[in-house]
Write an enzyme that holds these catalytic residues in place. Structure first.
Site, PDB file in Angstrom:
ATOM      1  N   GLU A 137       0.831  -1.206   0.000  1.00  0.00           N
ATOM      2  CA  GLU A 137       0.000   0.000   0.000  1.00  0.00           C
ATOM      3  C   GLU A 137       0.862   1.250   0.000  1.00  0.00           C
ATOM      4  OE1 GLU A 137      -3.130  -0.010  -1.171  1.00  0.00           O
ATOM      5  OE2 GLU A 137      -3.631  -1.391   0.461  1.00  0.00           O
ATOM      6  N   HIS A 138       0.475   2.184  -0.849  1.00  0.00           N
ATOM      7  CA  HIS A 138       1.229   3.435  -1.035  1.00  0.00           C
ATOM      8  C   HIS A 138       2.658   3.146  -1.510  1.00  0.00           C
ATOM      9  CE1 HIS A 138      -1.819   6.304   0.355  1.00  0.00           C
ATOM     10  NE2 HIS A 138      -2.212   5.324   1.133  1.00  0.00           N
ATOM     11  N   THR A 139       2.783   2.086  -2.246  1.00  0.00           N
ATOM     12  CA  THR A 139       4.085   1.739  -2.830  1.00  0.00           C
ATOM     13  C   THR A 139       4.103   1.978  -4.340  1.00  0.00           C
ATOM     14  OG1 THR A 139       3.240  -0.515  -2.851  1.00  0.00           O
ATOM     15  CG2 THR A 139       4.835   0.015  -1.133  1.00  0.00           C
ATOM     16  N   GLY A 158     -12.552   2.515  -1.707  1.00  0.00           N
ATOM     17  CA  GLY A 158     -11.189   1.996  -1.817  1.00  0.00           C
ATOM     18  C   GLY A 158     -11.132   0.694  -2.590  1.00  0.00           C
ATOM     19  N   LEU A 159     -12.169   0.411  -3.415  1.00  0.00           N
ATOM     20  CA  LEU A 159     -12.178  -0.829  -4.204  1.00  0.00           C
ATOM     21  C   LEU A 159     -12.068  -0.532  -5.703  1.00  0.00           C
ATOM     22  CD1 LEU A 159     -14.918  -2.800  -2.222  1.00  0.00           C
ATOM     23  CD2 LEU A 159     -12.435  -2.918  -1.947  1.00  0.00           C
ATOM     24  N   SER A 174     -13.608   1.637  -7.938  1.00  0.00           N
ATOM     25  CA  SER A 174     -14.729   1.765  -8.875  1.00  0.00           C
ATOM     26  C   SER A 174     -14.337   2.684 -10.041  1.00  0.00           C
ATOM     27  CB  SER A 174     -15.976   2.294  -8.164  1.00  0.00           C
ATOM     28  OG  SER A 174     -15.695   3.505  -7.518  1.00  0.00           O
ATOM     29  N   GLU A 219      -7.434   9.389 -15.516  1.00  0.00           N
ATOM     30  CA  GLU A 219      -7.669   9.753 -14.102  1.00  0.00           C
ATOM     31  C   GLU A 219      -6.760  10.917 -13.686  1.00  0.00           C
ATOM     32  OE1 GLU A 219      -9.347   7.131 -11.837  1.00  0.00           O
ATOM     33  OE2 GLU A 219      -9.219   8.425 -10.083  1.00  0.00           O
ATOM     34  N   ASP A 227      -4.393   0.373  -9.587  1.00  0.00           N
ATOM     35  CA  ASP A 227      -5.812   0.055  -9.751  1.00  0.00           C
ATOM     36  C   ASP A 227      -6.145  -0.295 -11.203  1.00  0.00           C
ATOM     37  OD1 ASP A 227      -5.702   0.880  -7.154  1.00  0.00           O
ATOM     38  OD2 ASP A 227      -6.713   2.786  -7.495  1.00  0.00           O
ATOM     39  N   TYR A 280      -3.436  12.304   0.267  1.00  0.00           N
ATOM     40  CA  TYR A 280      -2.721  11.388  -0.627  1.00  0.00           C
ATOM     41  C   TYR A 280      -1.560  12.129  -1.308  1.00  0.00           C
ATOM     42  CZ  TYR A 280      -2.250   7.909  -4.442  1.00  0.00           C
ATOM     43  OH  TYR A 280      -1.789   6.980  -5.336  1.00  0.00           O
TER      44      TYR A 280
HETATM   45  C1  GLA Z   1      -5.250   4.530  -4.351  1.00  0.00           C
HETATM   46  C2  GLA Z   1      -4.489   4.851  -5.628  1.00  0.00           C
HETATM   47  C3  GLA Z   1      -3.469   3.761  -5.943  1.00  0.00           C
HETATM   48  C4  GLA Z   1      -2.572   3.482  -4.736  1.00  0.00           C
HETATM   49  C5  GLA Z   1      -3.411   3.287  -3.473  1.00  0.00           C
HETATM   50  C6  GLA Z   1      -2.571   3.170  -2.225  1.00  0.00           C
HETATM   51  O1  GLA Z   1      -6.025   3.392  -4.544  1.00  0.00           O
HETATM   52  O2  GLA Z   1      -5.395   4.966  -6.707  1.00  0.00           O
HETATM   53  O3  GLA Z   1      -2.707   4.130  -7.067  1.00  0.00           O
HETATM   54  O4  GLA Z   1      -1.627   4.500  -4.570  1.00  0.00           O
HETATM   55  O5  GLA Z   1      -4.331   4.352  -3.276  1.00  0.00           O
HETATM   56  O6  GLA Z   1      -1.819   2.009  -2.259  1.00  0.00           O
END
Ligand code: GLA
Length: 397
Positions: free
Chosen positions: A39-41, A136-137, A139, A172, A184, A233
């Site tokens: 996550e956040h990588t 956070g899924l 969409s 996006e 995503d 973010y």
């Molecule tokens: C969101 C962003 C992704 C990613 C995550 C964190 O979902 O769209 O690119 O950075 O946060 O892991």
């Protein structure tokens, strides 16, 4: 492009019949995702391990010859229309502008495809989905990839999942105005049934990792959504970039835990904690792919637990609701581990559990969470599915 089984596509097909009359030429589907770890990588050129889920955005569509896209949003009960030439002529909004509304994702994807040199044809269609919004899924990525798939179908464009994922991300970033990484869109385009995807976000080389037998993935939605996620973010992104600039490397991906420990004294406490999260999370993610492949769900769960601690304490993107639901999941029998998933600040957690215990985990964790917080959560025991794809309408009736 993968051929996929249809059933949740029934809604868009039926809506198409009612709104436009006749059968659609094609129905396309692009899934949401849950990130198991990493996550956040992605925006640090690092590693992620998401899977595409059995919740998706669907579009039933038919080609038109007037160069317009005309859509009916079934869930939102809204009509939308735009001209491809107008989108191409206008180009994306000024940098820093955030475009609101579901139609912008379609316009942005159309713009990104045309800007990359694709010749697009118009279509009319119905859009529906069962990926919860802002949870956070992903969409948004699902809508972008479903739109790309729709254009690919009517315009007979070559379907290269990685190229399409990059164009979805461009839509996006540039059109919608959200500065997301590549995870995503990549998993929505490249997912594989029964597998997670270890993705190197620098090279975009992916490796499909089979999920262990008798193990289930449970998504737990806290039903909390925090505003200002985008600014928090972006703030995390720039904190990471400052540390990599300080170390003279392209991204935090290029720093190891040992190097960070050696040079920790050069950073202030906040910068150190942000960098430590990203660097240790990359290491956990690569290890997670190995342990998953050997079927060691228990070890995977430990890595997920460690990821949550790091996101909570070092990266500070968890929330009280997320911490509570993660704790409730871990207290359930048969749970291997649990963590927040996605950008954070609210939204969903993900738990890994023995399949025989999954339904009970979903029930007991949500009941406990509701009691403690007063929020009404949702739980989904989900399976890993294929990425964006289509099925001819003939097979759908
Ligand atoms: C969101 C962003 C992704 C990613 C995550 C964190 O979902 O769209 O690119 O950075 O946060 O892991």
């Amino acid at each position: 492009m993968s051929r996929i089984a249809m059933d949740s596509g029934a809604t868009v097909r039926q809506a198409f019949l009612e709104r436009f009359g006749g059968l659609p030429d094609v129905v396309v589907r692009a899934p949401g995702r849950v990130n198991l770890i990493g996550e956040h990588t992605d925006y640090n050129d690092g590693f992620v391990l998401p899977m595409a889920i059995d919740r998706a955005v669907w579009i039933a569509l038919r080609a038109t010859s007037d160069g317009h896209v005309r859509v009916h949003g079934v869930d939102v009960e809204e009509e939308g229309e735009f001209s491809l030439s107008a989108v191409s002529d206008a180009g994306p909004p000024a940098p820093g502008t955030v475009s609101q509304g579901w139609l912008e994702y379609l316009k942005g994807t159309a713009w990104a495809l045309m800007d990359a040199g694709h010749e697009l044809s118009g279509w009319e269609g119905t859009v529906a989905g069962d990926v919860p919004m802002a949870a956070g899924l992903s969409s948004s990525a699902a809508l972008e990839l479903a739109t790309a798939c729709a254009f690919a179908q009517v315009g007979d464009l070559p379907w290269d999942p990685v190229a399409m994922a990059l164009l979805g991300q461009r839509a996006e970033n540039r059109w919608v105005g959200v500065n997301c990484g590549i995870m995503d869109q990549m998993i929505s385009a490249c997912g594989r049934a029964d597998h997670a995807l270890l993705l190197d976000c620098r090279t975009l080389v992916g490796q499909h990792v089979p999920l262990p037998q008798d193990t289930s993935v449970i998504i737990l939605d806290t039903n909390t959504r925090r505003g200002l996620v985008d600014s928090a973010y972006n703030e995390r992104r720039s904190q990471c970039e400052s540390v990599s600039a300080h170390f003279g490397v392209e991204a935090l991906r290029d720093v190891t835990s040992a190097e960070l420990a050696r040079r920790a004294g050069e950073l202030d406490d906040l910068a150190l904690r942000r960098a430590r999260h990203v660097i240790t999370e990359n290491e956990r993610t690569v290890e997670a792919a190995d342990v998953l492949a050997t079927g060691n769900a228990r070890h995977m769960g430990e890595l997920m637990n460690a990821s949550h601690t790091s996101l909570r304490d070092d990266f500070e993107v968890s929330s009280e609701a997320l911490d509570v639901i993660v704790e409730c999941a871990r207290q359930s029998a048969g749970c291997h581990g649990a963590r927040m998933t996605g950008a954070g600040f609210g939204g969903c957690a993900v738990a890994l559990a023995e399949t025989a215990a999954a339904a009970e985990l979903a029930r007991s964790a949500t009941a406990k969470y509701r009691k403690v917080t007063g929020h009404t959560p949702q739980a989904y025991v989900c399976t890993a599915t294929d990425g964006a794809g289509s099925a001819p309408s003939g097979r759908l009736t």
